[in-house]
Every structure is written in structure tokens, then in C-alpha cells.
Design a protein around this motif. Sequence first.
Motif, PDB file in Angstrom:
ATOM      1  N   MET A   1       0.747  -1.337  -0.521  1.00  0.00           N
ATOM      2  CA  MET A   1      -0.080   0.075  -0.142  1.00  0.00           C
ATOM      3  C   MET A   1       1.090   1.384   0.066  1.00  0.00           C
ATOM      4  O   MET A   1       1.498   1.838   0.867  1.00  0.00           O
ATOM      5  CB  MET A   1      -0.785  -0.015   0.821  1.00  0.00           C
ATOM      6  CG  MET A   1      -2.251   0.954   0.884  1.00  0.00           C
ATOM      7  SD  MET A   1      -3.226   1.156   2.502  1.00  0.00           S
ATOM      8  CE  MET A   1      -2.197   0.945   3.908  1.00  0.00           C
ATOM      9  N   ILE A 229      -4.450   7.125   1.208  1.00  0.00           N
ATOM     10  CA  ILE A 229      -4.373   5.946   1.995  1.00  0.00           C
ATOM     11  C   ILE A 229      -5.091   5.414   3.263  1.00  0.00           C
ATOM     12  O   ILE A 229      -5.744   4.160   2.875  1.00  0.00           O
ATOM     13  CB  ILE A 229      -2.813   6.748   2.951  1.00  0.00           C
ATOM     14  CG1 ILE A 229      -2.923   4.914   3.263  1.00  0.00           C
ATOM     15  CG2 ILE A 229      -3.187   7.264   3.634  1.00  0.00           C
ATOM     16  CD1 ILE A 229      -0.898   5.452   3.969  1.00  0.00           C
ATOM     17  N   SER A 231      -9.324   5.381   2.478  1.00  0.00           N
ATOM     18  CA  SER A 231      -9.882   4.767   1.655  1.00  0.00           C
ATOM     19  C   SER A 231      -9.365   3.492   0.570  1.00  0.00           C
ATOM     20  O   SER A 231     -10.028   2.771   0.489  1.00  0.00           O
ATOM     21  CB  SER A 231     -10.313   6.483   0.165  1.00  0.00           C
ATOM     22  OG  SER A 231     -11.073   7.184   0.763  1.00  0.00           O
ATOM     23  N   GLU A 232      -7.979   4.074   0.650  1.00  0.00           N
ATOM     24  CA  GLU A 232      -7.405   2.877  -0.205  1.00  0.00           C
ATOM     25  C   GLU A 232      -6.792   2.276   1.360  1.00  0.00           C
ATOM     26  O   GLU A 232      -7.218   0.611   0.993  1.00  0.00           O
ATOM     27  CB  GLU A 232      -5.514   3.128  -0.355  1.00  0.00           C
ATOM     28  CG  GLU A 232      -5.468   1.885  -1.276  1.00  0.00           C
ATOM     29  CD  GLU A 232      -4.290   2.485  -1.509  1.00  0.00           C
ATOM     30  OE1 GLU A 232      -2.989   1.886  -1.462  1.00  0.00           O
ATOM     31  OE2 GLU A 232      -3.006   3.660  -1.864  1.00  0.00           O
ATOM     32  N   ARG A 235     -10.881  -0.105   0.807  1.00  0.00           N
ATOM     33  CA  ARG A 235     -10.633  -1.424  -0.439  1.00  0.00           C
ATOM     34  C   ARG A 235     -10.042  -2.378  -0.184  1.00  0.00           C
ATOM     35  O   ARG A 235      -9.902  -3.144  -0.841  1.00  0.00           O
ATOM     36  CB  ARG A 235      -9.808  -0.093  -1.882  1.00  0.00           C
ATOM     37  CG  ARG A 235     -11.022   0.555  -1.994  1.00  0.00           C
ATOM     38  CD  ARG A 235     -10.897   1.157  -3.428  1.00  0.00           C
ATOM     39  NE  ARG A 235     -10.058   2.071  -3.351  1.00  0.00           N
ATOM     40  CZ  ARG A 235      -8.991   3.453  -3.261  1.00  0.00           C
ATOM     41  NH1 ARG A 235      -9.830   4.118  -3.020  1.00  0.00           N
ATOM     42  NH2 ARG A 235      -7.872   3.666  -3.223  1.00  0.00           N
ATOM     43  N   ASP A 236      -9.025  -2.366   0.500  1.00  0.00           N
ATOM     44  CA  ASP A 236      -8.047  -3.219   0.840  1.00  0.00           C
ATOM     45  C   ASP A 236      -8.437  -4.437   1.513  1.00  0.00           C
ATOM     46  O   ASP A 236      -8.546  -5.923   1.314  1.00  0.00           O
ATOM     47  CB  ASP A 236      -6.483  -3.030   1.163  1.00  0.00           C
ATOM     48  CG  ASP A 236      -5.786  -2.121   0.527  1.00  0.00           C
ATOM     49  OD1 ASP A 236      -5.834  -2.139  -1.115  1.00  0.00           O
ATOM     50  OD2 ASP A 236      -4.477  -1.959   0.667  1.00  0.00           O
TER      51      ASP A 236
END
Length: 240
Positions: A1, A229, A231-232, A235-236
Amino acid sequence: MKNAKELDEVVRESFSLLGKVLEESNSFGLESNYREAFIYRHARSIYYLGQDVVFLLESGRLDSCQFIVRAMLESLFKLIASVKQSEAAIQILVSEVEADMERMKLFDPIACAPGIKCGTDFAAKLRKEYNITSKKKWSTFECADAAELVDKYRGDYFVFSGRVHASTGGIMMQENKIGAGHALQTLLFIVIYAAGGFVQAIQTKTPQENLDESARLIRRFVELIDSGIFSELDRDLNEN
């Protein structure tokens, strides 16, 4: 990430700062001052609860994180309200004691009579000692308003309340693992903001150094938000 290392550093340094200001203030006799003791206890609660949230997130145990972060937000509202308004801490304390006594009367006024008298006498003592005439209830919203954090109340606090009150929407968020990134983002805001507020109200050994570090961490925190990061992270987790 992407930016994961930067995020880890900001988390570590934020908790390090809050732990540092708590430790530095320990030797200044806080118990003799209701306002400082009030602020200290809420900052300490934020520090320990926040560490629990980080542990849960790292362990993949996401379901209870929002419960804890919501409680941390309430502590932040009260802490910052007490920083911005010098009389707020004692007024909040009195309102909490009086509200607890009213609940005890509803529960069992006879069995709880000794506790009710003790609490009522304590509240009356504080009202007299500090010349408190206000009947303000100091709800969570009123604390957030005094702290000038109403946007956090209307946003983060509202979202996390769905989980705490077991609303259908809140449970659906849990089922879809929505909110871990949001919880971590809010947690960092709370920890950094609590540390910065703390040193404005309570004496520490290196006040300017602590304020400067708080400002630096806020800048890095904003950069992380802009990077996407959090929001990422959501998602992850959904993909896994």
C-alpha cells in the motif's frame, strides 16, 4: 500500500507525543486542580483506548474499532471544550454527577439512597465552591460545540453512532467491513488534537517543543488524507 510507511510513522509519533505530554505533566500535582485532572484523565483515556484500536486493526479485528473511536471522540469533545472554556471542565463534571444521581433515583431510590446523597452533596459542594449556577446538561453535542468541533460531531460521531446503537445501517457497515480506514483517520485526528490541546492547558516540561511537534504531525496527517491512503485501506480490507 502506497504511503504505508509514512502512515506507520505518523501513528507511532502521534502516540509518542501524547504519551510524552502525559508523562511530563505527571509531576505537577494535577489532583489538586479539578480542571487539569479532568483534562488529564480524558487525554490518558484517549491514549490507552487508541492503542487498543491500533492493536485491533493490526490484528484484523475490525468490528469493535468504531465503538472505541466513538468513545474517544466524546473524550476529545470534553477535553477541548475544557481547554477553550476554563469553566467547562467543572461544569461538565457537575452535570455528569447530577445526571448519574437522577438515573440512580429511577433505578432504586431506596437502595441507592446512600450513593444518591453522596453524589448530590458532592455536586452541591462543587456548585458552591465554583459558583456554578448554570443548569446546562452538557450533552455530547454541547461539548462538541464548546470545543468548536461540531463538524466532527455531525460527521464522524454520527457515523460511528450507528454501530454503537446497533442500527441496521451500522450493522451493514460492519458486514461489509466499511469504516476501518475512517476509524484510523479519526483516531489519528483525536490523538494529535488531544496532545496539542493538552499542552495549552496543562504545564509540561517542554511546552513549545510539544506544540511544534503537534503542528508538524497535523501537517503530515493532512498530507496522508490528501494521498487517499485511508480510503485505500478500506478498499484493501474489502478485497481481502
